[in-house]
Write a protein that holds these residues in place. Sequence first.
Motif, PDB file in Angstrom:
ATOM      1  N   GLN A   1       2.538  34.902 -21.883  1.00 46.03           N
ATOM      2  CA  GLN A   1       3.040  33.575 -21.522  1.00 46.03           C
ATOM      3  C   GLN A   1       3.714  33.618 -20.155  1.00 46.03           C
ATOM      4  O   GLN A   1       3.536  32.704 -19.346  1.00 46.03           O
ATOM      5  N   ASN A   2       4.509  34.664 -19.892  1.00 48.54           N
ATOM      6  CA  ASN A   2       5.180  34.782 -18.595  1.00 48.54           C
ATOM      7  C   ASN A   2       4.168  34.863 -17.469  1.00 48.54           C
ATOM      8  O   ASN A   2       4.307  34.202 -16.436  1.00 48.54           O
ATOM      9  N   LEU A   3       3.139  35.681 -17.664  1.00 49.29           N
ATOM     10  CA  LEU A   3       2.126  35.867 -16.624  1.00 49.29           C
ATOM     11  C   LEU A   3       1.343  34.574 -16.413  1.00 49.29           C
ATOM     12  O   LEU A   3       1.044  34.193 -15.275  1.00 49.29           O
ATOM     13  N   PHE A   4       1.009  33.887 -17.493  1.00 45.78           N
ATOM     14  CA  PHE A   4       0.265  32.632 -17.394  1.00 45.78           C
ATOM     15  C   PHE A   4       1.085  31.589 -16.639  1.00 45.78           C
ATOM     16  O   PHE A   4       0.570  30.857 -15.783  1.00 45.78           O
ATOM     17  N   SER A   5       2.389  31.538 -16.939  1.00 47.01           N
ATOM     18  CA  SER A   5       3.270  30.595 -16.245  1.00 47.01           C
ATOM     19  C   SER A   5       3.358  30.910 -14.752  1.00 47.01           C
ATOM     20  O   SER A   5       3.346  30.006 -13.909  1.00 47.01           O
ATOM     21  N   SER A   6       3.426  32.202 -14.416  1.00 47.48           N
ATOM     22  CA  SER A   6       3.492  32.597 -13.003  1.00 47.48           C
ATOM     23  C   SER A   6       2.218  32.212 -12.265  1.00 47.48           C
ATOM     24  O   SER A   6       2.260  31.768 -11.115  1.00 47.48           O
ATOM     25  N   VAL A   7       1.057  32.389 -12.919  1.00 46.70           N
ATOM     26  CA  VAL A   7      -0.214  32.047 -12.273  1.00 46.70           C
ATOM     27  C   VAL A   7      -0.287  30.539 -12.017  1.00 46.70           C
ATOM     28  O   VAL A   7      -0.705  30.094 -10.948  1.00 46.70           O
ATOM     29  N   LYS A   8       0.139  29.722 -12.981  1.00 45.64           N
ATOM     30  CA  LYS A   8       0.124  28.274 -12.787  1.00 45.64           C
ATOM     31  C   LYS A   8       1.035  27.870 -11.634  1.00 45.64           C
ATOM     32  O   LYS A   8       0.682  27.024 -10.812  1.00 45.64           O
ATOM     33  N   THR A   9       2.232  28.483 -11.565  1.00 40.65           N
ATOM     34  CA  THR A   9       3.152  28.176 -10.471  1.00 40.65           C
ATOM     35  C   THR A   9       2.572  28.592  -9.131  1.00 40.65           C
ATOM     36  O   THR A   9       2.693  27.874  -8.130  1.00 40.65           O
ATOM     37  N   ALA A  10       1.939  29.765  -9.088  1.00 39.92           N
ATOM     38  CA  ALA A  10       1.355  30.248  -7.838  1.00 39.92           C
ATOM     39  C   ALA A  10       0.192  29.365  -7.395  1.00 39.92           C
ATOM     40  O   ALA A  10      -0.008  29.148  -6.199  1.00 39.92           O
TER      41      ALA A  10
END
Length: 397
Positions: A1-10
């Motif tokens: 979930q953390n990685l997915f959230s970071s990718v969306k933000t990026a």
Amino acid sequence: QNLFSSVKTAFTLGFDAVVPVLKQRADGAWVMEYDALHYRDVFPEPGVKDARNAPEVLVRRYLTKGEVHQLLRNPQRGWDERALKRLCKSAPPNRQQESGAHQDKKAKVIPDGYEIVTWYNAYGDPFLTFSAADGTLLRVEKNKDPLKRHPVHFLILEKDSQQPLGTPQLALIYGRQEFQDLMLNGAMKQWYRNINPSLIGYGTGLNGVPNLSPGKFTNIPNPNARLEAFEVNTQTLLQYGAITQQNLGSMVSTVGAADQQMAASAGSGMSATPQGVDAQEAMVDITTNNYQKAVENFFSRYCSHALTVYLHELAGSGQIMVSADVRKKLTDRGVTEDAFDEKGNLKLEMQELAAVLSVRCVPGSLVELEDEKQLRILHQLFVPPSQAMPALAQMQD
């Protein structure tokens, strides 16, 4: 979930900043936490060409009054107790407007919090945390990384030579989006005219120009006049769906990562023939591979740094707490029961483990597993024989 959230933000902003934070639980055990920072609270050194290589980074955070009380009740290494008590004497002010969440702005609420700033550096000097209100030094944190790196990791999916924080995907489609908004605005006005039409009475005795504004009534002095709703139907309104579909396809072609789902939703999907399916799979492999490598590289660097710092932090201790599953795996591999103490902790020379570690990537997360690869190759091998089966049957040989 953390990685997915970071990718969306990026994807949206061009970058995401993450810090692996070492925290101590109530039972005394140390854990690493994935701390994603608000994009307006990260300040890499001005003028640096790539934020990922910035030697100095300032990070703004906010402490609630409860978090300050928790630090005073359970003192953490490096925090100045007297400075925290001094900070706690005043009521926490409102946070900066730009640091607030979107939901808080919609609700017109600005949360409270003590503003603190941490100076991270890649020189090997300690990291300094101070209060932004009066400059009081709150914490001195030793850099545990052997390579003297600072812990602020930036995920940048598209590097830009002119922009240190990368290129956001949405910047490429702003012009198309404005056209889409303009189109929707006009269509909504037309729809509103149909939902709430103008009322026109016509017949003999109509004098002047009728008012065609939405919902307006034009008065007619003739008692024999009929009263009807004046509907507005234009070709643009009727073709709104087709026009927006074409515009969406143009947006997708502007963005460099048109995968199967996006291409299908834009009405530009491949044909259902074997050649079309192969072309679609090839398109996905080519366009998403660039982003996959960026995410894998970022996650590998984050995990390497977090694991290295964690083991260096535990280098002074001679034991580590393991779960029942890990203990069973260790004993199955030949570790004797003498290696565990009466509490179930594993007795280790942590000093020997404290080295610079490099984590490649988590298998199965973004890379194709070997089994899936072999299945795909077998599937491709069997396609030509299966297509030749009808011809073989007709030969009756």
